[in-house]
Design an enzyme around this catalytic site. Structure first.
Site, PDB file in Angstrom:
ATOM      1  N   SER A  19       1.008  -1.076   0.024  1.00 28.66           N
ATOM      2  CA  SER A  19      -0.044  -0.041   0.130  1.00 28.66           C
ATOM      3  C   SER A  19       0.819   1.143   0.052  1.00 28.66           C
ATOM      4  CB  SER A  19      -1.073  -0.102   1.019  1.00 28.66           C
ATOM      5  OG  SER A  19      -0.247  -0.146   2.595  1.00 28.66           O
ATOM      6  N   GLU A  21       1.368   5.482   0.597  1.00 28.08           N
ATOM      7  CA  GLU A  21       0.662   6.729   1.422  1.00 28.08           C
ATOM      8  C   GLU A  21       1.245   7.867   0.846  1.00 28.08           C
ATOM      9  OE1 GLU A  21       0.951   6.788   5.777  1.00 28.08           O
ATOM     10  OE2 GLU A  21       1.728   8.791   5.873  1.00 28.08           O
ATOM     11  N   TYR A  53      -3.771  13.586   6.698  1.00 28.83           N
ATOM     12  CA  TYR A  53      -4.529  14.564   7.460  1.00 28.83           C
ATOM     13  C   TYR A  53      -3.603  15.491   8.210  1.00 28.83           C
ATOM     14  CZ  TYR A  53      -9.250  15.987   9.069  1.00 28.83           C
ATOM     15  OH  TYR A  53     -10.240  16.644   9.609  1.00 28.83           O
ATOM     16  N   GLY A 112      -3.170  12.146  16.730  1.00 27.05           N
ATOM     17  CA  GLY A 112      -2.496  13.326  15.819  1.00 27.05           C
ATOM     18  C   GLY A 112      -1.508  13.762  16.984  1.00 27.05           C
ATOM     19  N   ASP A 113      -0.716  14.562  16.461  1.00 31.30           N
ATOM     20  CA  ASP A 113       0.369  15.256  17.196  1.00 31.30           C
ATOM     21  C   ASP A 113      -0.295  16.363  17.944  1.00 31.30           C
ATOM     22  OD1 ASP A 113       2.766  13.886  16.605  1.00 31.30           O
ATOM     23  OD2 ASP A 113       2.823  14.699  14.924  1.00 31.30           O
ATOM     24  N   HIS A 156       5.827   4.968  21.095  1.00 31.75           N
ATOM     25  CA  HIS A 156       5.516   6.433  20.835  1.00 31.75           C
ATOM     26  C   HIS A 156       6.526   7.164  21.895  1.00 31.75           C
ATOM     27  CE1 HIS A 156       3.169  10.169  20.635  1.00 31.75           C
ATOM     28  NE2 HIS A 156       3.130   9.830  19.464  1.00 31.75           N
ATOM     29  N   ASP A 165       2.551   1.163  25.531  1.00 32.94           N
ATOM     30  CA  ASP A 165       2.350   1.652  24.184  1.00 32.94           C
ATOM     31  C   ASP A 165       1.325   0.457  23.723  1.00 32.94           C
ATOM     32  OD1 ASP A 165       3.810   3.400  22.020  1.00 32.94           O
ATOM     33  OD2 ASP A 165       3.366   1.342  21.418  1.00 32.94           O
ATOM     34  N   LYS A 172      -6.912   0.006  20.850  1.00 38.10           N
ATOM     35  CA  LYS A 172      -7.565   0.401  19.225  1.00 38.10           C
ATOM     36  C   LYS A 172      -8.104  -0.782  18.683  1.00 38.10           C
ATOM     37  CE  LYS A 172      -3.649   2.955  18.654  1.00 38.10           C
ATOM     38  NZ  LYS A 172      -2.551   3.697  18.030  1.00 38.10           N
ATOM     39  N   PHE A 223      13.717  14.323  10.985  1.00 39.37           N
ATOM     40  CA  PHE A 223      12.568  13.935  11.647  1.00 39.37           C
ATOM     41  C   PHE A 223      12.390  12.506  12.269  1.00 39.37           C
ATOM     42  CE2 PHE A 223       8.456  11.484  10.150  1.00 39.37           C
ATOM     43  CZ  PHE A 223       7.515  12.530  10.640  1.00 39.37           C
ATOM     44  N   HIS A 273       3.649  -1.075   3.818  1.00 42.81           N
ATOM     45  CA  HIS A 273       3.113   0.228   3.396  1.00 42.81           C
ATOM     46  C   HIS A 273       4.186   1.148   3.028  1.00 42.81           C
ATOM     47  CE1 HIS A 273      -0.044   3.374   4.118  1.00 42.81           C
ATOM     48  NE2 HIS A 273       0.705   3.980   4.696  1.00 42.81           N
TER      49      HIS A 273
HETATM   50  P1  FAD Z   1      -2.316   7.034  19.850  1.00 46.95           P
HETATM   51  O1  FAD Z   1      -2.264   5.841  19.632  1.00 46.95           O
HETATM   52  O2  FAD Z   1      -3.710   7.597  20.704  1.00 46.95           O
HETATM   53  O3  FAD Z   1      -1.274   7.333  21.024  1.00 46.95           O
HETATM   54  C1  FAD Z   1       0.174   7.102  20.691  1.00 46.95           C
HETATM   55  C2  FAD Z   1       0.807   6.748  21.916  1.00 46.95           C
HETATM   56  O4  FAD Z   1       0.779   7.624  22.931  1.00 46.95           O
HETATM   57  C3  FAD Z   1       0.200   5.395  22.675  1.00 46.95           C
HETATM   58  O5  FAD Z   1       0.939   4.249  22.183  1.00 46.95           O
HETATM   59  C4  FAD Z   1       0.291   5.737  24.117  1.00 46.95           C
HETATM   60  O6  FAD Z   1       0.992   4.961  24.822  1.00 46.95           O
HETATM   61  C5  FAD Z   1       0.930   7.391  24.078  1.00 46.95           C
HETATM   62  N1  FAD Z   1      -0.200   8.088  25.005  1.00 46.95           N
HETATM   63  C6  FAD Z   1      -1.284   8.717  24.377  1.00 46.95           C
HETATM   64  N2  FAD Z   1      -1.842   9.478  25.237  1.00 46.95           N
HETATM   65  C7  FAD Z   1      -0.912   9.392  26.381  1.00 46.95           C
HETATM   66  C8  FAD Z   1      -0.951   9.781  27.734  1.00 46.95           C
HETATM   67  N3  FAD Z   1      -2.167  10.672  27.909  1.00 46.95           N
HETATM   68  N4  FAD Z   1      -0.005   9.318  28.472  1.00 46.95           N
HETATM   69  C9  FAD Z   1       0.784   8.511  28.288  1.00 46.95           C
HETATM   70  N5  FAD Z   1       1.142   8.165  27.011  1.00 46.95           N
HETATM   71  C10 FAD Z   1      -0.112   8.545  26.101  1.00 46.95           C
HETATM   72  N6  FAD Z   1      -0.311  12.557  11.932  1.00 46.95           N
HETATM   73  C11 FAD Z   1      -1.087  13.454  11.560  1.00 46.95           C
HETATM   74  O7  FAD Z   1      -1.406  14.510  11.806  1.00 46.95           O
HETATM   75  N7  FAD Z   1      -1.801  13.169  10.330  1.00 46.95           N
HETATM   76  C12 FAD Z   1      -1.632  11.929   9.764  1.00 46.95           C
HETATM   77  O8  FAD Z   1      -2.103  11.532   8.824  1.00 46.95           O
HETATM   78  C13 FAD Z   1      -0.848  10.894  10.392  1.00 46.95           C
HETATM   79  N8  FAD Z   1      -0.486   9.679   9.605  1.00 46.95           N
HETATM   80  C14 FAD Z   1       0.183   8.852  10.436  1.00 46.95           C
HETATM   81  C15 FAD Z   1       0.371   7.477   9.918  1.00 46.95           C
HETATM   82  C16 FAD Z   1       0.931   6.475  10.506  1.00 46.95           C
HETATM   83  C17 FAD Z   1       0.814   4.805   9.964  1.00 46.95           C
HETATM   84  C18 FAD Z   1       1.902   6.837  11.761  1.00 46.95           C
HETATM   85  C19 FAD Z   1       2.497   5.519  12.559  1.00 46.95           C
HETATM   86  C20 FAD Z   1       1.614   8.119  12.273  1.00 46.95           C
HETATM   87  C21 FAD Z   1       0.841   9.071  11.490  1.00 46.95           C
HETATM   88  N9  FAD Z   1       0.528  10.404  12.010  1.00 46.95           N
HETATM   89  C22 FAD Z   1      -0.267  11.226  11.513  1.00 46.95           C
HETATM   90  C23 FAD Z   1       1.362  10.887  13.410  1.00 46.95           C
HETATM   91  C24 FAD Z   1       0.451  10.552  14.817  1.00 46.95           C
HETATM   92  O9  FAD Z   1      -0.467  11.357  14.546  1.00 46.95           O
HETATM   93  C25 FAD Z   1       1.458  10.867  15.852  1.00 46.95           C
HETATM   94  O10 FAD Z   1       2.372  10.021  15.979  1.00 46.95           O
HETATM   95  C26 FAD Z   1       0.789  11.298  17.128  1.00 46.95           C
HETATM   96  O11 FAD Z   1       1.790  11.666  17.896  1.00 46.95           O
HETATM   97  C27 FAD Z   1       0.223   9.936  17.698  1.00 46.95           C
HETATM   98  O12 FAD Z   1      -0.994   9.858  17.316  1.00 46.95           O
HETATM   99  P2  FAD Z   1      -1.554   8.199  17.454  1.00 46.95           P
HETATM  100  O13 FAD Z   1      -2.648   7.862  16.600  1.00 46.95           O
HETATM  101  O14 FAD Z   1      -0.360   7.118  16.974  1.00 46.95           O
HETATM  102  O15 FAD Z   1      -1.939   8.297  18.859  1.00 46.95           O
END
Ligand code: FAD
Length: 305
Positions: A19, A21, A53, A112-113, A156, A165, A172, A223, A273
């Site tokens: 796939s 991206e 996004y 998201g970040d 992460h 993690d 999820k 990065f 991917h």
């Molecule tokens: P989550 O899975 O919700 O959390 C990530 C980790 O943070 C978890 O493993 C958890 O252990 C830890 N965590 C979360 N909250 C807490 C807390 N309160 N205390 C302690 N630990 C915590 N970013 C974008 O903006 N747009 C995109 O399109 C995008 N695409 C991506 C695609 C892929 C395949 C990947 C791997 C990353 C992508 N990202 C994108 C980056 C991502 O948004 C960031 O890495 C963000 O910081 C975490 O999002 P997540 O969904 O992984 O978070």
């Protein structure tokens, strides 16, 4: 491990699925480059192509436009990325409905970040979804979608330890995620260890490695330090001195990515991917080396034989 184990496996194209991206383009010039890339990669028949996004929904319209064009002008199946940053639940739900209304059936669900930037504390919107797991739940209740989520072989940066993690990944999956796609990595042992940890925690969905062909080593190095991905010394050595030699840099980059994928195939991985960075050449070359060919190329090959 200081480099990948490598052997010639001309037959692996049968076993491997890919796939790709993309990110939504900002300018007309970037838009043209994206569509050149899509056109070149389309004949490789990826399982799906995903469109990122921007933080805080900053690219919502551009993501939607790109996804729509893929739906209407190509044979590809798009997956729309979504995040929870700076949005109330009803706003996120409206974006889900917008994509679903277009005919989107695949999503990549992310927290998201942090809005204030990587490295700052993440503050969920007071009425929003708090993390990726809650967004997966929202998608699952909105329709029977294919939902990918993130996974981090090196954990992460916000996770205090691997147990936390993996626990987030489990949440999820419990909420309905279909597959995880990993952050890019360059040490396959780390990926393998992460998958073992996940399996021990009862997570059985595919954990698809995210492969980043190194288009620009300096950029990737910057990065990597921000997203907590290790940059092995052997990788830096491979690109040393190539800052002003783009042709050799590209040759080295495609060889490194192909070696990484070959090694993962030998370890039993079948899905990959690719982070394309909206550029086709390296990904096309790597796919060629792992036996994924367009029908046109195969037809030309057999005609010449
Ligand atoms: P989550 O899975 O919700 O959390 C990530 C980790 O943070 C978890 O493993 C958890 O252990 C830890 N965590 C979360 N909250 C807490 C807390 N309160 N205390 C302690 N630990 C915590 N970013 C974008 O903006 N747009 C995109 O399109 C995008 N695409 C991506 C695609 C892929 C395949 C990947 C791997 C990353 C992508 N990202 C994108 C980056 C991502 O948004 C960031 O890495 C963000 O910081 C975490 O999002 P997540 O969904 O992984 O978070």
């Amino acid at each position: 491990m200081n480099q990948f184990r490598f052997s010639r496996r001309p037959d692996i194209g049968d076993k491997v699925r890919v796939s790709f991206e993309f990110f939504p383009p900002k300018t007309d010039e970037m838009e043209a480059r994206l569509w050149d890339t899509v056109t070149r990669l389309e004949p490789l028949k990826p399982r799906f192509v995903s469109v990122t996004y921007g933080a805080g929904g900053s690219t919502r319209e551009r993501t939607a436009r790109t996804v729509k064009r893929i739906l209407h002008e190509t044979t590809l199946t798009p997956a729309a990325h979504m995040t929870c940053v700076d949005a109330a639940r009803h706003q996120v739900d409206a974006v889900i409905q917008e994509f679903a209304g277009m005919g989107v059936t695949r999503f990549v669900a992310l927290r998201g970040d942090p809005a204030a930037g990587v490295g700052t504390a993440y503050r969920p919107h007071p009425d929003g979804y708090a993390n990726g797991a809650e967004l997966v739940g929202a998608l699952k209740s909105a329709g029977d979608f294919d939902i990918s989520v993130s996974a981090y072989p090196e954990k992460h940066p916000e996770s205090p330890d691997f147990a936390t993690d993996i626990d987030m990944l489990k949440r999820k999956v419990d909420n309905g995620a279909t597959r995880a796609i990993t952050q890019f990595f360059f040490d396959n042992d780390l990926y393998e260890r992460y998958v073992e940890r996940a399996r021990r925690a009862g997570i059985y969905i595919p954990i698809v490695p995210g492969i980043l062909p190194v288009h620009n080593f300096t950029q990737v190095a910057n990065f990597s330090s921000r997203c907590g991905a290790l940059l092995p010394a052997w990788l830096a050595e491979r690109f040393e001195g190539l800052e002003n030699d783009p042709q050799t840099h590209a040759l080295v980059a495609s060889a490194v990515a192909a070696e990484q994928v070959h090694d993962l195939v030998e370890r039993g991985v079948g899905d990959f991917h690719f982070y394309t960075m909206n550029r086709a050449d390296l990904v096309f070359a790597v796919c060629h080396m792992i036996g994924i060919r367009s029908h046109e190329a195969e037809a030309a090959g057999s005609a010449a034989a």
